[in-house]
Scaffold this motif. Structure first.
Motif, mmCIF file in Angstrom:
data_model
loop_
_atom_site.group_PDB
_atom_site.id
_atom_site.type_symbol
_atom_site.label_atom_id
_atom_site.label_comp_id
_atom_site.label_asym_id
_atom_site.label_seq_id
_atom_site.Cartn_x
_atom_site.Cartn_y
_atom_site.Cartn_z
ATOM 1 N N ILE A 43 47.162 26.554 44.991
ATOM 2 C CA ILE A 43 46.767 25.953 43.707
ATOM 3 C C ILE A 43 47.227 26.841 42.547
ATOM 4 C CG2 ILE A 43 44.776 25.329 42.283
ATOM 5 C CD1 ILE A 43 43.354 24.585 44.984
ATOM 6 N N ASP A 44 48.056 26.268 41.692
ATOM 7 C CA ASP A 44 48.598 27.012 40.550
ATOM 8 C C ASP A 44 47.873 26.549 39.284
ATOM 9 O OD1 ASP A 44 50.068 28.546 38.845
ATOM 10 O OD2 ASP A 44 51.940 27.425 39.092
ATOM 11 N N LEU A 63 49.852 27.019 34.466
ATOM 12 C CA LEU A 63 50.838 26.637 35.483
ATOM 13 C C LEU A 63 51.946 27.693 35.442
ATOM 14 C CD1 LEU A 63 52.298 23.005 35.743
ATOM 15 C CD2 LEU A 63 53.232 25.010 36.835
ATOM 16 N N GLN A 64 51.990 28.533 36.456
ATOM 17 C CA GLN A 64 52.926 29.658 36.441
ATOM 18 C C GLN A 64 54.195 29.393 37.258
ATOM 19 O OE1 GLN A 64 52.395 31.938 34.430
ATOM 20 N NE2 GLN A 64 50.202 32.254 34.162
ATOM 21 N N THR A 234 41.649 45.464 30.824
ATOM 22 C CA THR A 234 42.664 46.307 31.472
ATOM 23 C C THR A 234 43.843 45.446 31.928
ATOM 24 O OG1 THR A 234 41.414 46.172 33.553
ATOM 25 C CG2 THR A 234 41.048 48.131 32.207
ATOM 26 N N GLY A 235 44.188 44.448 31.133
ATOM 27 C CA GLY A 235 45.306 43.574 31.473
ATOM 28 C C GLY A 235 45.045 42.846 32.780
ATOM 29 N N PHE A 236 46.078 42.780 33.626
ATOM 30 C CA PHE A 236 45.919 42.077 34.901
ATOM 31 C C PHE A 236 45.227 42.954 35.953
ATOM 32 C CE2 PHE A 236 49.682 39.378 33.540
ATOM 33 C CZ PHE A 236 48.921 38.227 33.391
ATOM 34 N N ARG A 296 53.257 40.181 39.411
ATOM 35 C CA ARG A 296 54.660 39.914 39.722
ATOM 36 C C ARG A 296 54.856 38.562 40.400
ATOM 37 N NH1 ARG A 296 54.296 45.258 39.653
ATOM 38 N NH2 ARG A 296 53.249 45.297 41.657
ATOM 39 N N ASP A 297 53.764 37.897 40.683
ATOM 40 C CA ASP A 297 53.853 36.585 41.349
ATOM 41 C C ASP A 297 52.639 35.769 40.905
ATOM 42 O OD1 ASP A 297 54.511 34.510 42.996
ATOM 43 O OD2 ASP A 297 53.856 35.482 44.853
ATOM 44 N N LEU A 298 52.593 35.509 39.597
ATOM 45 C CA LEU A 298 51.360 34.946 39.013
ATOM 46 C C LEU A 298 50.918 33.639 39.661
ATOM 47 C CD1 LEU A 298 51.825 35.789 35.241
ATOM 48 C CD2 LEU A 298 49.977 36.573 36.733
ATOM 49 N N LYS A 299 51.899 32.819 40.067
ATOM 50 C CA LYS A 299 51.539 31.504 40.627
ATOM 51 C C LYS A 299 50.734 31.639 41.913
ATOM 52 C CE LYS A 299 55.819 30.683 43.232
ATOM 53 N NZ LYS A 299 56.255 32.108 43.157
#
Ligand code: GAL
Length: 333
Positions: A43-44, A63-64, A234-236, A296-299
């Motif tokens: 699920i994106d 939606l990445q 702290t960002g991601f 590095r692989d957000l989706k």
């Protein structure tokens, strides 16, 4: 019983939990595990939230797939049971007009949708950063649709009352008033602002919740009390959650420590709050929704869903490898 079923039943009976397998006879949630929709793809819909309409859950999110700043922008998935989701595709797409604030290259985060009963419109708010300007624009943006599953049309973007607006959420109160909760002043301030009656703009009714450097706001209400789960900034990279409570949305708000319990509680189970889903027709049943970001692989970032326990006004979110909605029957608030 076919061969596969027999095999998974044997594993289940043995209490073995493999990624994607289950020890439950019924459907279940496996926080953080890959969660394929009916199309077989994870699920994106990230940084999102769920709107419940006509006995259907609509899960809107970033939606990445295809790239973080490329077309389209926002996805929807639908479900009637919260376990099985159907990909409804893109509901909002960046503009191909090179003069638009919403053109390809802009950053779209944390979309949230409300239905406005007065205008009949579905209204989406999201965090918008302008193309090529990093996180400096710090705007909130509005899009509308006549139908819940879109397509949504971009309307405008702005800073509410001149304040920066980055991580954000919407909250619809019982009286029909809607609010934006947002990180302002370079994320040092968390603020709440009442929306106009048509939900298309911010009013000047806009106050500070806390100046604690928090984001990822996830609000809900139980027994007349407002709760707001947040993350640090702290960002991601994950960090410890906390939460605030108030008897009035406009404050005062009181801070409380991290409600998470279990392995990796100090990093919100390696996740970041995005929303809380109140289960329709089940007072006291709330699901905490968080993203386990993979920058590095957000989706493919994970979804962490866990039940929230509320006792004497205190929240607890306890890690579970696997659970299902039956948890709420066994743990009434
Ligand atoms: C987080 C924020 C996310 C995203 C990320 C980018 O702080 O909550 O929505 O903006 O930073 O680094």
């Amino acid at each position: 019983m076919n061969k596969n079923k027999k095999w998974s039943f044997t594993l289940a009976a043995a209490g073995v939990l493999l990624a994607g397998s289950s020890v439950f006879a019924e459907p279940s949630f496996q926080p953080g595990a890959p969660w394929p929709a009916t199309d077989g793809v994870h699920i994106d819909a990230h940084g999102g939230a769920i709107l419940y309409e006509n006995n259907t859950y609509y899960w809107f999110g970033e939606l990445q797939t295809g790239g973080r700043r490329r077309l389209p922008a926002v996805s929807v998935y639908t479900s009637t049971d919260l376990y099985h989701w159907t990909n409804g595709g893109a509901v909002l797409t960046r503009s191909t007009d090179t003069n638009s604030d919403f053109r390809a290259g802009c950053t779209v985060e944390r979309p949230k949708v409300l239905h406005n009963p007065k205008t009949g419109k579905y209204v989406m708010w999201f965090h918008l950063e302008l193309a090529g300007r990093g996180y400096n624009a710090a705007r909130v943006a509005v899009a509308v649709s006549d139908t819940v599953a879109g397509p949504y049309q971009y309307v405008s973007s702005f800073r509410p009352n001149g304040n920066m607006s980055r991580d954000m959420n919407l909250y619809l109160d019982d009286d029909g008033q809607a609010y934006e909760i947002y990180s302002a002043r370079d994320n040092y301030d968390l603020r709440i602002c009442r929306l106009s009656d048509d939900f298309l703009s911010a009013t000047t009714n806009d106050v500070l919740i806390a100046g604690d450097h928090r984001e990822g706001p996830a609000p809900f209400k139980y027994h007349g009390r407002y709760y707001l789960i947040t993350s640090a900034c702290t960002g991601f990279a994950p960090n410890a959650a906390n939460y605030y409570t108030a008897d009035n949305l406009m404050g005062p708000w009181t801070a409380h420590p991290n409600p998470c319990v279990g392995p990796k509680a100090a990093t919100t189970f390696d996740g970041q709050s995005t929303a809380v889903l109140p289960l329709p027709g089940r007072p006291g049943a709330f699901i905490f929704m968080a993203d386990r970001w993979m920058p590095r692989d957000l989706k493919n970032s994970g979804h962490i869903w866990l039940p929230i326990q509320i006792k004497d006004g205190q929240l607890t979110i306890t890690w579970q490898d696997e659970w299902n909605l039956g948890w709420f029957d066994k743990n009434p608030q």
